[in-house]
Enzyme design. Structure first.
Site: not given
Ligand SMILES: Cc1ncc(COP(=O)(O)O)c(C=O)c1O
Length: 307
Positions: A159
């Site tokens: 991330k």
């Molecule tokens: C690009 C992306 N995909 C998926 C997610 C979903 O991830 P999570 O369920 O860990 O928040 C997020 C959010 O963090 C994201 O930024």
């Protein structure tokens, strides 16, 4: 939704007043987008605020940092405790939590290795990211003309702050075209994910979601959906999807910490199912909201209380 200020922001071990949480204009990450972050939520429960899967989020933060060769100057346990402390001192029942690891002031240029590594954790109240109506009735999606990153240009497992320019381009395109959210395809043409959410289809009672190799982040909400679905006896598959699979799905929904669990009403103006949240989506959504609020014993390990 303008930011709603809270009292204190945790910066490198100190609690700083919200208005004083500032960085220098020559902060390295501001220029080159090299930083890693998390998006976490704390929910109000009968036992006070509980951070949902905090340890898992901090663990993903450290994995993101490892991928970018950033040495975090704190341990995961210290950041778990710092997050709880930040929620506590702000006297807030429910909030969004943003830990960020970034490269500070010191050197410029594209070699990030000599830069000081800094960490900050902010919390603020944040309602339904795709709107209360989106959660209740579903959202209108558009396949973006922007592709998701190729895994060899940007690692989807991390991330990374700079990676989100791709998401922002797709988001703006979708909003300007009158949709609620964008879906991006991988360079190979498979469905990847949305700008800040994973996507799922329901077909013949089975749930399918794209793999990391198609550019999807391994969402912690996605993982919670897997557990809930399996516990409900619903088969879950991680596999490649084509855009036509979205058009012909019985149901589709999104998952993410900010967005939570959101039904999909339509994709590229093709109504998904009958255009209302389907039974599988509604069941998962209901259990998810029960779990985050600490109402379900089965998922109590996911609630990390701050007091
Ligand atoms: C690009 C992306 N995909 C998926 C997610 C979903 O991830 P999570 O369920 O860990 O928040 C997020 C959010 O963090 C994201 O930024």
């Amino acid at each position: 939704m303008p930011l709603q200020a809270t009292d204190k922001i945790w910066m490198d071990g100190e609690l700083v007043a919200w208005q004083d949480a500032k960085v220098h204009i020559l902060t390295h990450s501001l220029h080159y987008g090299c930083g890693v972050f998390e998006g976490i939520r704390a929910y109000a429960t009968k036992q006070g605020p509980a951070v949902f899967r905090l340890t898992d989020h901090i663990s993903r933060l450290f994995n993101s940092a490892k991928i970018y060769m950033i040495d975090v100057p704190f341990t995961p346990a210290q950041l778990v405790e710092a997050t709880k402390e930040t929620v506590r001192v702000n006297n807030i029942d429910a909030c969004y939590i943003r830990p960020i690891v970034y490269l500070g002031y010191g050197e410029m240029g594209l070699n990030p290795l000599p830069c000081p590594v800094q960490v900050s954790i902010a919390v603020w109240p944040w309602g339904a990211y795709l709107g209360d109506e989106g959660i209740a009735k579903g959202v209108r999606m558009k396949i973006s003309s922007w592709q998701r990153h190729d895994p060899n240009s940007m690692p989807p497992a991390a991330k990374g702050t700079g990676m989100y320019i791709n998401s922002s381009m797709a988001k703006v395109e979708a909003l300007k075209a009158g949709y609620d959210e964008a879906i991006m395809l991988s360079p190979q043409g498979y469905v990847s994910e949305c700008t800040g959410e994973n996507i799922f289809v329901v077909k013949g009672g089975r749930i399918i979601t794209p793999p990391v190799s198609a550019g999807a982040l391994q969402g912690i909400t996605q993982d919670s959906v897997f557990a809930i679905a399996r516990d409900e006896g619903i088969e879950v598959e991680v596999g490649n999807l084509l855009r036509s699979d979205l058009y012909t799905a019985d149901e589709a929904f999104l998952s993410g910490t900010a967005a939570e669990v959101v039904p999909v009403q339509s994709v590229d103006d093709r109504i998904v199912g009958d255009g209302t949240p389907g039974p599988v989506t509604k069941r998962i959504q209901e259990i998810y909201f029960g779990a985050v609020r600490g109402e379900l014993d089965r998922y109590k390990d996911w609630n990390e209380y701050v007091r």
